[in-house]
Design a protein around this motif. Structure first.
Motif, short mmCIF file in Angstrom:
data_model
loop_
_atom_site.label_atom_id
_atom_site.label_comp_id
_atom_site.label_asym_id
_atom_site.label_seq_id
_atom_site.Cartn_x
_atom_site.Cartn_y
_atom_site.Cartn_z
N ARG A 298 40.74 122.01 51.70
CA ARG A 298 41.44 123.26 51.93
C ARG A 298 42.47 122.61 52.87
O ARG A 298 43.64 123.21 52.75
N ASP A 299 42.30 121.61 53.69
CA ASP A 299 43.51 121.10 54.43
C ASP A 299 44.56 120.43 53.60
O ASP A 299 45.73 120.66 54.08
N LEU A 300 44.18 119.70 52.77
CA LEU A 300 45.12 118.99 51.93
C LEU A 300 45.79 120.12 51.16
O LEU A 300 47.00 120.00 50.99
N THR A 301 44.97 121.28 50.51
CA THR A 301 45.77 122.15 49.66
C THR A 301 46.99 122.87 50.71
O THR A 301 47.89 123.17 50.35
N GLY A 302 46.25 123.22 52.10
CA GLY A 302 46.99 123.92 52.76
C GLY A 302 48.59 123.27 53.02
O GLY A 302 49.66 123.83 52.90
N LEU A 303 48.44 121.98 53.25
CA LEU A 303 49.51 121.10 53.28
C LEU A 303 50.38 120.95 52.32
O LEU A 303 51.73 121.38 52.46
N LEU A 304 49.69 121.19 51.00
CA LEU A 304 50.61 120.87 49.85
C LEU A 304 51.33 122.20 49.56
O LEU A 304 52.60 122.21 49.41
N LEU A 305 50.67 123.32 49.74
CA LEU A 305 51.14 124.67 49.65
C LEU A 305 52.44 125.07 50.71
O LEU A 305 53.37 125.35 50.25
N ASP A 306 52.23 124.40 51.79
CA ASP A 306 53.36 124.61 52.77
C ASP A 306 54.50 123.87 52.25
O ASP A 306 55.69 124.55 52.58
N ARG A 307 54.47 122.65 51.96
CA ARG A 307 55.50 121.93 51.35
C ARG A 307 56.16 122.71 50.13
O ARG A 307 57.35 122.65 50.23
N MET A 308 55.21 123.00 49.23
CA MET A 308 55.70 123.74 48.03
C MET A 308 56.67 125.23 48.19
O MET A 308 57.39 125.49 47.61
N ARG A 309 56.13 125.69 49.30
CA ARG A 309 56.72 127.08 49.58
C ARG A 309 58.12 126.88 49.93
O ARG A 309 59.04 127.83 49.96
N LYS A 310 58.50 125.68 50.56
CA LYS A 310 59.74 125.48 50.94
C LYS A 310 60.84 125.07 49.68
O LYS A 310 61.86 124.67 50.12
N MET A 311 60.21 125.02 48.60
CA MET A 311 60.97 124.50 47.36
C MET A 311 61.26 125.67 46.53
O MET A 311 60.37 126.01 45.84
N VAL A 316 54.49 128.64 42.62
CA VAL A 316 52.99 128.12 42.49
C VAL A 316 52.11 129.45 42.00
O VAL A 316 52.41 130.59 42.36
N TYR A 317 51.17 128.97 40.89
CA TYR A 317 50.25 130.14 40.57
C TYR A 317 49.03 130.14 41.36
O TYR A 317 48.52 128.97 42.01
N GLY A 318 48.37 131.18 41.51
CA GLY A 318 47.05 131.20 42.35
C GLY A 318 47.38 131.78 43.66
O GLY A 318 48.34 132.30 44.18
N SER A 319 46.21 131.80 44.50
CA SER A 319 46.21 132.70 45.87
C SER A 319 47.16 131.90 46.86
O SER A 319 47.60 130.73 46.55
N GLU A 320 47.71 132.67 47.79
CA GLU A 320 48.38 132.25 48.90
C GLU A 320 47.28 131.34 49.92
O GLU A 320 47.71 130.52 50.59
N ASP A 321 46.10 131.45 49.67
CA ASP A 321 45.27 131.18 50.86
C ASP A 321 44.78 129.78 50.11
O ASP A 321 44.03 129.69 49.09
N PRO A 322 44.80 128.75 50.86
CA PRO A 322 44.72 127.34 50.42
C PRO A 322 42.87 127.08 50.07
O PRO A 322 42.56 126.43 49.42
N ALA A 323 42.14 128.14 50.79
CA ALA A 323 40.51 128.06 50.70
C ALA A 323 40.32 128.61 49.41
O ALA A 323 39.14 128.29 48.98
N CYS A 326 40.02 125.62 45.44
CA CYS A 326 39.09 124.43 45.17
C CYS A 326 39.97 123.14 44.89
O CYS A 326 39.60 122.35 43.90
N GLY A 327 41.01 123.08 45.62
CA GLY A 327 41.73 121.90 45.36
C GLY A 327 42.84 121.82 44.21
O GLY A 327 43.52 120.96 44.00
N ILE A 328 42.76 122.97 43.45
CA ILE A 328 43.71 123.02 42.17
C ILE A 328 45.10 123.63 42.50
O ILE A 328 45.00 124.89 43.06
N VAL A 329 45.87 123.16 42.32
CA VAL A 329 47.52 123.68 42.66
C VAL A 329 48.28 123.56 41.44
O VAL A 329 48.74 122.55 40.89
#
Ligand code: PLP
Length: 403
Positions: A298-311, A316-323, A326-329
């Protein structure tokens, strides 16, 4: 730096960022050592030998069966059939249960987000029996609305086959709720656990699964070993999928009687070393603990989603919620073919997946022909996520689209 990472020889001295864990995970030395020790101490043909090495191989194989049963909450070891992988487990059910129990007019209910491994065997059954496939539609983020399983599972439904976790969106399906509806209608429930067993605790009884399929190579184990859980009453009624040695009681020139489950479904020499490796993988996962695994992902996915949202060029497909990943982005970069994205990242020593992910009906539903997919596991690190995100910002430039 993740301390678990040191257990994985492949990462030693390597700058490769391995973000293709949903396809195949890496193996810790504990798994490799368990297999080596088996190989070096007792490797022999199991089940029929009367000498020490064969008996010890048989014992190791049956201990692995017990480990899998315990890992997924099966009541009895004989409810675990070893197979090559999830695909073979599902095919076993399709050929042995499906062809015998499905008839014209019956319905097989799937979700639109299934992996081809949980679609094609049912297409085969439908073609050969006259049964019909019915698809439950998910939301764009992968959520399966209750209205779908409440309306599509009916008195005509004989089987509901659904993944616990989508290999594209990482969304977790409400298996217990689906199974409750299915069982009220008298249907059997098969759960594809290929993407859940690596990431979350599984209890087949609590889920209400009648069949449950998993693959060793996605959960730190070796390739070529998987398992099928089947409720004992169902397994006992079923005819074998494959026939030959090791699965018989008696054979005459004209006919044969079969061994009890699970041997009935394990024709030929089994993959005892693979089973030993899978058992060691289960020990390792239990040692890390699913609380830790889920928190790290969850922590790693959260970090990645935060970075990707700034691009702005990245979807990104799937939920806004990193939890809920299941690690899939899964993502696309505007103007870039996912294969080009994966190739250019490979030149930076970054491994991701690109293509339809064996989920073409879902791709069509999402309105794309393919996507890129980064899939993280607990042994990945924040540094890797940052390096990957930095590389993503440069992909368009590398491919000649300007930054
Ligand atoms: N089901 C799902 C959800 C998967 O993600 C996969 C593999 O990616 C499979 C089934 C098939 O697994 P295997 O190739 O190990 O049989």
């Amino acid at each position: 730096m993740s301390s678990y990472r040191e257990d994985f020889p492949i990462f030693k001295g390597s700058d490769v960022i391995y973000f293709d864990n949903a396809a195949t995970s890496q193996r810790p030395r504990q798994v490799i050592e368990a297999m080596r020790s088996f190989n070096d101490s007792c490797n022999a043909n199991p089940l029929r030998g009367l000498y020490d090495w064969s008996v010890r191989t048989t014992d190791a194989y049956e201990a692995a069966r017990h480990a899998v049963a315990h890992f997924i909450g099966a009541e009895r070891d004989c409810e675990i059939v070893f197979t090559r992988n999830t695909t073979e487990s599902i095919n076993l059910v399709a050929y042995s249960w499906g062809l015998a129990n499905l008839h014209a007019g019956d319905e097989i209910v799937l979700t639109v987000s299934e992996h081809h491994s949980n679609i094609l065997p049912w297409q085969m059954c439908a073609r050969r029996t006259g049964a019909r496939l019915v698809y439950m539609e998910c939301e764009k983020d992968g959520t399966l609305p209750a209205s779908e399983y409440e309306s599509k599972i009916t008195d005509r439904t004989k089987l509901v086959a659904v993944a616990e976790v989508s290999n594209v969106l990482g969304a977790v399906n409400p298996i217990r709720e689906i199974a409750d509806v299915a069982h009220r209608k008298g249907a059997v429930v098969l759960v594809d656990g290929a993407q859940s067993t690596p990431h979350m605790p599984v209890d087949v009884k609590a889920l209400g699964a009648d069949f449950y399929a998993l693959s060793g190579h996605k959960m730190l184990g070796p390739m070529g070993i998987g398992a099928l859980y089947g409720r004992i009453a169902l397994l006992e009624e079923m005819q074998p999928f494959l026939t030959g040695g090791e699965m018989i009681e008696t054979v005459t020139r004209e006919s044969a009687t079969f061994a009890p489950v699970p041997e009935k479904f394990e024709a030929g020499t089994v993959n005892a070393m693979g089973a030993v490796g899978l058992s060691a993988a289960i020990d390792y996962l239990n040692g890390v603990g699913f609380d830790t695994i889920m928190r790290k992902e969850r922590d790693l996915t959260g970090l990645l989603l935060d970075r990707m949202r700034k691009m702005p060029e990245v979807t990104v497909y799937g939920s806004e919620d990193p939890a809920k990943h299941c690690g899939i982005v899964t993502f696309n970069i505007e103007g870039c073919h996912p294969h080009d994205v994966a190739s250019v990242l490979d030149s930076e020593h970054i491994c991701i997946r690109a293509g339809h992910h064996c989920a073409q009906p879902l791709m069509k539903y999402l309105g794309v022909s393919s996507t890129a997919r980064a899939s993280l596991y607990f042994y990945n690190t924040e540094e890797e996520v940052e390096r990957f995100a930095d590389a993503l910002t440069k992909v368009r430039g590398w491919l000649g689209y300007g930054a």
